[in-house]
Motif scaffolding. Structure first.
Motif, PDB file in Angstrom:
ATOM      1  N   PRO A 271      89.027  47.299  71.107  1.00 30.77           N
ATOM      2  CA  PRO A 271      88.369  47.437  72.408  1.00 30.77           C
ATOM      3  C   PRO A 271      89.327  47.317  73.591  1.00 30.77           C
ATOM      4  O   PRO A 271      89.168  48.021  74.588  1.00 30.77           O
ATOM      5  N   ALA A 272      90.336  46.448  73.496  1.00 34.19           N
ATOM      6  CA  ALA A 272      91.260  46.263  74.607  1.00 34.19           C
ATOM      7  C   ALA A 272      92.064  47.532  74.878  1.00 34.19           C
ATOM      8  O   ALA A 272      92.374  47.846  76.029  1.00 34.19           O
TER       9      ALA A 272
ATOM     10  N   ASP B 296      92.577  60.913  77.392  1.00 31.66           N
ATOM     11  CA  ASP B 296      92.201  60.448  76.053  1.00 31.66           C
ATOM     12  C   ASP B 296      90.915  61.126  75.583  1.00 31.66           C
ATOM     13  O   ASP B 296      90.783  61.485  74.413  1.00 31.66           O
ATOM     14  N   VAL B 297      89.979  61.292  76.507  1.00 26.79           N
ATOM     15  CA  VAL B 297      88.739  62.007  76.170  1.00 26.79           C
ATOM     16  C   VAL B 297      89.085  63.424  75.710  1.00 26.79           C
ATOM     17  O   VAL B 297      88.593  63.895  74.678  1.00 26.79           O
ATOM     18  N   GLN B 298      89.956  64.105  76.453  1.00 26.44           N
ATOM     19  CA  GLN B 298      90.352  65.472  76.089  1.00 26.44           C
ATOM     20  C   GLN B 298      91.052  65.502  74.729  1.00 26.44           C
ATOM     21  O   GLN B 298      90.803  66.397  73.915  1.00 26.44           O
ATOM     22  N   ARG B 299      91.919  64.521  74.478  1.00 21.89           N
ATOM     23  CA  ARG B 299      92.606  64.436  73.182  1.00 21.89           C
ATOM     24  C   ARG B 299      91.592  64.293  72.050  1.00 21.89           C
ATOM     25  O   ARG B 299      91.683  64.987  71.031  1.00 21.89           O
ATOM     26  N   LEU B 300      90.611  63.443  72.238  1.00 23.02           N
ATOM     27  CA  LEU B 300      89.602  63.214  71.199  1.00 23.02           C
ATOM     28  C   LEU B 300      88.687  64.427  71.019  1.00 23.02           C
ATOM     29  O   LEU B 300      88.245  64.710  69.906  1.00 23.02           O
ATOM     30  N   LEU B 301      88.413  65.132  72.098  1.00 23.71           N
ATOM     31  CA  LEU B 301      87.582  66.333  71.997  1.00 23.71           C
ATOM     32  C   LEU B 301      88.267  67.427  71.174  1.00 23.71           C
ATOM     33  O   LEU B 301      87.597  68.331  70.663  1.00 23.71           O
ATOM     34  N   GLN B 302      89.570  67.332  71.011  1.00 22.69           N
ATOM     35  CA  GLN B 302      90.317  68.305  70.201  1.00 22.69           C
ATOM     36  C   GLN B 302      90.484  67.850  68.749  1.00 22.69           C
ATOM     37  O   GLN B 302      90.975  68.597  67.918  1.00 22.69           O
ATOM     38  N   ASN B 303      90.073  66.632  68.440  1.00 21.48           N
ATOM     39  CA  ASN B 303      90.270  66.058  67.103  1.00 21.48           C
ATOM     40  C   ASN B 303      89.142  66.502  66.170  1.00 21.48           C
ATOM     41  O   ASN B 303      88.017  66.019  66.267  1.00 21.48           O
ATOM     42  N   GLU B 304      89.464  67.397  65.268  1.00 20.66           N
ATOM     43  CA  GLU B 304      88.460  67.931  64.342  1.00 20.66           C
ATOM     44  C   GLU B 304      88.012  66.920  63.287  1.00 20.66           C
ATOM     45  O   GLU B 304      87.033  67.158  62.586  1.00 20.66           O
ATOM     46  N   GLY B 305      88.706  65.801  63.183  1.00 17.93           N
ATOM     47  CA  GLY B 305      88.359  64.803  62.179  1.00 17.93           C
ATOM     48  C   GLY B 305      87.240  63.870  62.588  1.00 17.93           C
ATOM     49  O   GLY B 305      86.782  63.066  61.773  1.00 17.93           O
ATOM     50  N   ILE B 306      86.804  63.956  63.845  1.00 22.30           N
ATOM     51  CA  ILE B 306      85.736  63.080  64.333  1.00 22.30           C
ATOM     52  C   ILE B 306      84.594  63.938  64.873  1.00 22.30           C
ATOM     53  O   ILE B 306      84.682  65.156  64.887  1.00 22.30           O
TER      54      ILE B 306
ATOM     55  N   ARG C 265      83.044  65.437  67.874  1.00 26.69           N
ATOM     56  CA  ARG C 265      83.595  65.765  69.190  1.00 26.69           C
ATOM     57  C   ARG C 265      82.454  65.943  70.192  1.00 26.69           C
ATOM     58  O   ARG C 265      82.046  67.048  70.506  1.00 26.69           O
ATOM     59  N   HIS C 266      81.966  64.831  70.675  1.00 21.13           N
ATOM     60  CA  HIS C 266      80.843  64.798  71.612  1.00 21.13           C
ATOM     61  C   HIS C 266      81.287  63.999  72.834  1.00 21.13           C
ATOM     62  O   HIS C 266      81.524  62.788  72.737  1.00 21.13           O
ATOM     63  N   ARG C 267      81.442  64.687  73.946  1.00 25.42           N
ATOM     64  CA  ARG C 267      81.974  64.047  75.163  1.00 25.42           C
ATOM     65  C   ARG C 267      81.202  62.780  75.525  1.00 25.42           C
ATOM     66  O   ARG C 267      81.796  61.735  75.814  1.00 25.42           O
ATOM     67  N   GLY C 268      79.878  62.857  75.520  1.00 23.88           N
ATOM     68  CA  GLY C 268      79.073  61.699  75.909  1.00 23.88           C
ATOM     69  C   GLY C 268      79.301  60.493  75.013  1.00 23.88           C
ATOM     70  O   GLY C 268      79.387  59.355  75.492  1.00 23.88           O
ATOM     71  N   LYS C 269      79.440  60.735  73.723  1.00 23.62           N
ATOM     72  CA  LYS C 269      79.662  59.628  72.783  1.00 23.62           C
ATOM     73  C   LYS C 269      81.072  59.073  72.908  1.00 23.62           C
ATOM     74  O   LYS C 269      81.278  57.860  72.782  1.00 23.62           O
ATOM     75  N   ILE C 270      82.031  59.931  73.160  1.00 18.10           N
ATOM     76  CA  ILE C 270      83.412  59.472  73.358  1.00 18.10           C
ATOM     77  C   ILE C 270      83.498  58.645  74.641  1.00 18.10           C
ATOM     78  O   ILE C 270      84.075  57.547  74.647  1.00 18.10           O
ATOM     79  N   GLU C 271      82.923  59.146  75.717  1.00 15.02           N
ATOM     80  CA  GLU C 271      82.938  58.405  76.980  1.00 15.02           C
ATOM     81  C   GLU C 271      82.172  57.085  76.853  1.00 15.02           C
ATOM     82  O   GLU C 271      82.583  56.065  77.419  1.00 15.02           O
ATOM     83  N   ALA C 272      81.086  57.096  76.098  1.00 17.50           N
ATOM     84  CA  ALA C 272      80.322  55.867  75.879  1.00 17.50           C
ATOM     85  C   ALA C 272      81.160  54.836  75.123  1.00 17.50           C
ATOM     86  O   ALA C 272      81.049  53.632  75.392  1.00 17.50           O
ATOM     87  N   THR C 273      82.004  55.288  74.216  1.00 20.61           N
ATOM     88  CA  THR C 273      82.862  54.357  73.478  1.00 20.61           C
ATOM     89  C   THR C 273      83.808  53.641  74.433  1.00 20.61           C
ATOM     90  O   THR C 273      84.022  52.422  74.316  1.00 20.61           O
ATOM     91  N   ILE C 274      84.350  54.355  75.395  1.00 18.21           N
ATOM     92  CA  ILE C 274      85.235  53.739  76.391  1.00 18.21           C
ATOM     93  C   ILE C 274      84.451  52.742  77.246  1.00 18.21           C
ATOM     94  O   ILE C 274      84.881  51.602  77.446  1.00 18.21           O
TER      95      ILE C 274
END
Length: 186
Positions: free
Chosen positions: A66-67, A76-86, A88-97
């Motif tokens: 978390p830290a 980081d959001v953009q990097r994760l949106l390109q990661n095919e292994g997860i 790729r949902h912007r709202g869920k990624i942003e919610a994680t942050i």
């Protein structure tokens, strides 16, 4: 006659998850947070999808620290949106942050979580999975309280599924061998 919970199978990854993890009381704050995040990513999808991608999620989200995640931004959001292994949902990624930031404001996440069930797993005695609720008064209240603290993707159904997974409630059906195993851990 001994019979597993009906959702556990036939995929071996589901069977292993059911038999070794689901419903086992989890006390570690970071592990509880990781599972809450993964349950949020699961919304609208099947849990097997998350299980198959869990190692990818752990790598992409730096071990769900978390830290670290709390300091991420748009790059980081953009990097994760390109990661095919997860997922790729912007709202869920942003919610994680956002959820990482909210998590860091809580002194003891495990203590908070377990306070909703009086510090011990609730022991249900359902005869079939059809009897198991999708949400309860406790998960509804817990969801509201998490949202007040700034958490997202943590509605009552997600919170109840997470409570089941983390062993805050024992929802293995009574014919399942894991029901007694989890009850003994309470």
């Amino acid at each position: 006659m001994s019979k597993r919970c009906s959702w556990a199978g036939p995929d071996p990854i589901y069977l292993d998850y059911h038999d070794t993890e689901w419903g086992m009381p989890e006390w570690d704050s970071r592990a509880l947070w990781e599972k809450l995040i993964l349950d949020g990513f699961q919304a609208g999808l099947s849990w097997i999808t998350i299980l198959k991608k869990r190692d990818n999620f752990r790598a992409a989200f730096e071990g769900f620290d978390p830290a670290t995640i709390a300091n991420w931004g748009e790059a980081d959001v953009q990097r994760l949106l390109q990661n095919e292994g997860i997922i790729r949902h912007r709202g869920k990624i942003e919610a994680t942050i956002t959820n990482a930031q909210a998590y860091l404001q809580i002194d003891d996440f495990s203590k908070l979580c377990w306070s909703y069930v009086g510090g011990r797993p609730l022991q249900n005695r359902f005869k079939s999975m059809d009897d198991v609720p999708a949400a309860t008064d406790i998960s509804t209240q817990f969801s509201k309280d998490l949202k007040k603290r700034g958490f997202k993707f943590c509605g009552p159904t997600i919170v109840y599924a997470w409570m089941q997974a983390c062993g805050l409630v024992n929802d293995h059906i009574i014919t399942c061998p894991q029901h007694d195993t989890c009850a003994a851990m309470a």
